[in-house]
Design an enzyme around this catalytic site. Structure first.
Site, short mmCIF file in Angstrom:
data_model
loop_
_atom_site.label_atom_id
_atom_site.label_comp_id
_atom_site.label_asym_id
_atom_site.label_seq_id
_atom_site.Cartn_x
_atom_site.Cartn_y
_atom_site.Cartn_z
CG HIS A 164 -2.11 0.91 1.02
ND1 HIS A 164 -2.05 2.27 1.21
CD2 HIS A 164 -3.36 0.64 0.60
CE1 HIS A 164 -3.23 2.79 0.93
NE2 HIS A 164 -4.04 1.82 0.54
CG ASP A 166 -8.72 -3.77 -2.54
OD1 ASP A 166 -9.88 -3.67 -2.12
OD2 ASP A 166 -8.09 -2.85 -3.04
N1 CMC Z 1 4.35 -7.55 -4.92
C1 CMC Z 1 5.70 -7.56 -5.03
N2 CMC Z 1 6.48 -6.46 -4.86
C2 CMC Z 1 5.87 -5.32 -4.55
C3 CMC Z 1 4.45 -5.24 -4.41
C4 CMC Z 1 3.70 -6.40 -4.59
N3 CMC Z 1 2.36 -6.38 -4.45
N4 CMC Z 1 4.10 -3.97 -4.09
C5 CMC Z 1 5.25 -3.27 -4.05
N5 CMC Z 1 6.30 -4.09 -4.32
C6 CMC Z 1 7.73 -3.70 -4.30
C7 CMC Z 1 8.09 -2.86 -5.52
O1 CMC Z 1 8.59 -3.66 -6.57
C8 CMC Z 1 9.12 -1.92 -4.95
O2 CMC Z 1 10.34 -2.64 -4.90
P1 CMC Z 1 11.76 -1.84 -5.05
O3 CMC Z 1 11.83 -0.93 -3.87
O4 CMC Z 1 12.76 -2.93 -5.01
O5 CMC Z 1 11.68 -1.13 -6.36
C9 CMC Z 1 8.68 -1.68 -3.53
O6 CMC Z 1 7.90 -2.83 -3.17
C10 CMC Z 1 7.82 -0.42 -3.35
O7 CMC Z 1 6.75 -0.47 -4.29
P2 CMC Z 1 6.16 0.78 -5.06
O8 CMC Z 1 5.46 0.33 -6.29
O9 CMC Z 1 7.24 1.82 -5.21
O10 CMC Z 1 5.11 1.31 -3.99
P3 CMC Z 1 3.90 2.24 -4.28
O11 CMC Z 1 3.59 2.90 -3.00
O12 CMC Z 1 4.15 3.11 -5.46
O13 CMC Z 1 2.73 1.23 -4.71
C11 CMC Z 1 0.91 -0.26 -4.64
C12 CMC Z 1 1.74 0.78 -3.87
C13 CMC Z 1 -0.35 -0.59 -3.82
C14 CMC Z 1 0.44 0.30 -6.00
C15 CMC Z 1 1.76 -1.54 -4.84
O14 CMC Z 1 2.13 -2.06 -3.59
C16 CMC Z 1 1.06 -2.59 -5.68
O15 CMC Z 1 1.13 -2.54 -6.92
N6 CMC Z 1 0.34 -3.56 -5.02
C17 CMC Z 1 -0.43 -4.54 -5.73
C18 CMC Z 1 -1.74 -3.91 -6.16
C19 CMC Z 1 -2.70 -3.70 -4.99
O16 CMC Z 1 -2.91 -4.60 -4.18
N7 CMC Z 1 -3.30 -2.51 -4.95
C20 CMC Z 1 -4.33 -2.18 -3.97
C21 CMC Z 1 -3.95 -1.06 -3.08
S1 CMC Z 1 -5.06 -0.97 -1.70
C22 CMC Z 1 -6.52 -0.40 -2.34
C23 CMC Z 1 -6.65 1.07 -2.34
O17 CMC Z 1 -6.54 1.70 -1.26
O18 CMC Z 1 -6.90 1.57 -3.44
#
Ligand code: CMC
Length: 426
Positions: free
Chosen positions: A309, A367
């Site tokens: 998240h 989710d």
């Molecule tokens: N599986 C594997 N690796 C992950 C995941 C995941 N679900 N989420 C983040 N990472 C890794 C990512 O590769 C990155 O690694 P590094 O630092 O080595 O580059 C690190 O963790 C940080 O990730 P980020 O993408 O920079 O983090 P963010 O804050 O931009 O993204 C997120 C948050 C929710 C979009 C992401 O965690 C994700 O894509 N999760 C899966 C989709 C999901 O479940 N989304 C629902 C969010 S909750 C509902 C809502 O409130 O809308």
């Protein structure tokens, strides 16, 4: 007299440094007020993805992602989920206080009175292909509400804003259920005023003209909890979309339709659907390791859907409550040994113990569990995000109305760092 806090920005060239006021909220980090930065110094701030930018002041929802705290109007989500129902939460988000008994009765009645759709709007559905995604249908039908309420669309009128909010909260379950019925080719089921909000939604989803439908109280409670937990989440992508659309003076139905479109994305509300699709793709407990490896591989775009998240770098408090509901529903419906649910619980266990997920603070989000709960309730995967949209509508309208009534509000107009060609001749 309290000392005014300021931040001083110096440039390391011949430009004069700039003093910027620091504003405090009632809780949470202070913000540096950069509104005069460009006029004072000629520079913009640069923050793609809004990692350090507060886009607005709001009194509605507070999140402390580090501590796993979520408050609606100051009340912890745990207390609201356990002691209130969704109608209490709607009233709270819109009005700022929980309703007393009389206010609750009157609010319930108003929402029920608006739950039917104009019969001409019902005909909109038949313009869509049967196999259209329900979110596509909802974007269209909710936007089309704009065409029906010309008499109450003066957004500067607080009464009109309130009426639009009531209409949206009341009609979203009807629209969501009709999008489902249309998709599966069953007759639409109209709302019933003797049923509560969550019960009525299940009735419109699952009743048939041919036989009586009595929703299981555990299912009703589960839907009510899903609605409460998804009702608002401060300035997330879809809420920011609603605010930005609304900042131009657009009508609330168009704004909420824009919010639904944004919510549809798999990185936002589409995650619960993507999560169930992922579980189906994994298929069996024996393949979990393979997918965990893929999620950790930098060269593989696969992510564990339902994990991580942007704001919660601790356990998502909504996920804990949803997890509780998940077990209640699986027990009640005798589904703990169902292969898909076994797989989901095993994936959760393995990821929670894995160093990669622990070090990056990637916990299951709401989710992850809401997808499992909805599947257990017999709701097909393609409907999950629509149910999220139905729940979030109250948050969207509360935030939209707060923005419009804020005397400081202006049209949202971000600037950019231009990286294209410099001036050249044809
Ligand atoms: N599986 C594997 N690796 C992950 C995941 C995941 N679900 N989420 C983040 N990472 C890794 C990512 O590769 C990155 O690694 P590094 O630092 O080595 O580059 C690190 O963790 C940080 O990730 P980020 O993408 O920079 O983090 P963010 O804050 O931009 O993204 C997120 C948050 C929710 C979009 C992401 O965690 C994700 O894509 N999760 C899966 C989709 C999901 O479940 N989304 C629902 C969010 S909750 C509902 C809502 O409130 O809308």
């Amino acid at each position: 007299m309290t000392q005014k806090k300021v931040a001083t920005l110096s440039f390391g060239d011949d430009r004069e440094s700039v003093e910027l006021p620091i504003l405090s909220g009632s809780m949470g980090p202070d913000v540096i007020d950069i509104r005069t930065l460009h006029t004072q110094s000629g520079v913009f701030t640069y923050d793609p993805g809004f990692l350090s930018t507060a886009s607005s002041s709001s009194e509605i929802t507070f999140i402390d992602g580090g501590k796993g705290i979520l408050l609606y109007r100051g009340y912890p989500i745990e207390q609201l989920a356990k002691q209130c129902d969704f109608m209490d939460v709607c009233y709270l988000l819109i009005n700022g206080e929980l309703p007393n008994k009389k206010e609750k009765v009157s609010f319930d009645k108003i929402i029920k009175d608006h739950s039917m759709l104009h019969e001409q709007l019902v005909r909109f559905f038949s313009g869509f292909r049967r196999d259209a995604h329900p979110m596509a249908v909802m974007v269209g039908v909710v936007g089309a509400l704009s065409a029906f309420y010309h008499e109450a669309m003066d957004i500067s009128d607080a009464g009109h804003r309130e009426l639009s909010a009531f209409r949206l909260i009341a009609k979203l379950p009807t629209i969501t259920a009709m999008a489902y019925k249309y998709n599966i080719g069953q007759p639409f089921v109209y709302p019933r005023n003797d049923l509560d909000y969550a019960e009525n939604f299940l009735h419109m989803m699952f009743a048939l003209p041919t036989e009586e439908y009595k929703p299981n109280p555990v299912m009703v409670r589960a839907i009510d909890r899903i609605l409460i937990l998804h009702a608002d989440h401060e300035q997330n992508a879809s809420t920011s979309t609603v605010r930005l659309a609304g900042s131009s003076g657009a009508n609330p139905f168009a704004c909420v339709s824009a919010g639904i479109a944004c919510l549809w994305g798999p990185a936002h509300g589409g995650a619960n659907e993507a999560c169930l699709n992922m579980l189906e793709e994994i298929g069996s407990v024996s393949r979990i390791d393979e997918y965990i490896k893929r999620a950790k591989d930098k060269n593989d775009s696969f992510r564990l859907m339902g994990f991580g998240h942007r704001v919660y770098k601790n356990f998502d408090p909504r996920a804990q409550l949803m997890r509780e509901t998940c077990h209640e529903v699986l027990n009640e419906l005798g589904l703990h040994n169902d292969p898909l649910f076994e797989l989901a619980l095993e994936l959760e266990r393995i990821a929670l113990e894995d160093e990669y997920f622990i070090s990056k603070k990637l916990y299951p989000n709401v989710d992850y569990y809401s997808g499992i709960v909805q599947r257990a309730l017999g709701i097909p995967t393609f409907m999950f995000t629509s149910i999220f949209a139905m729940a979030r509508t109250v948050g969207w309208v509360a935030q939209w109305s707060e923005m419009i009534s804020d005397p400081e509000h202006r049209i949202g107009r971000p600037r950019q760092r231009y990286t294209g060609k410099t001036v050249r001749n044809v």
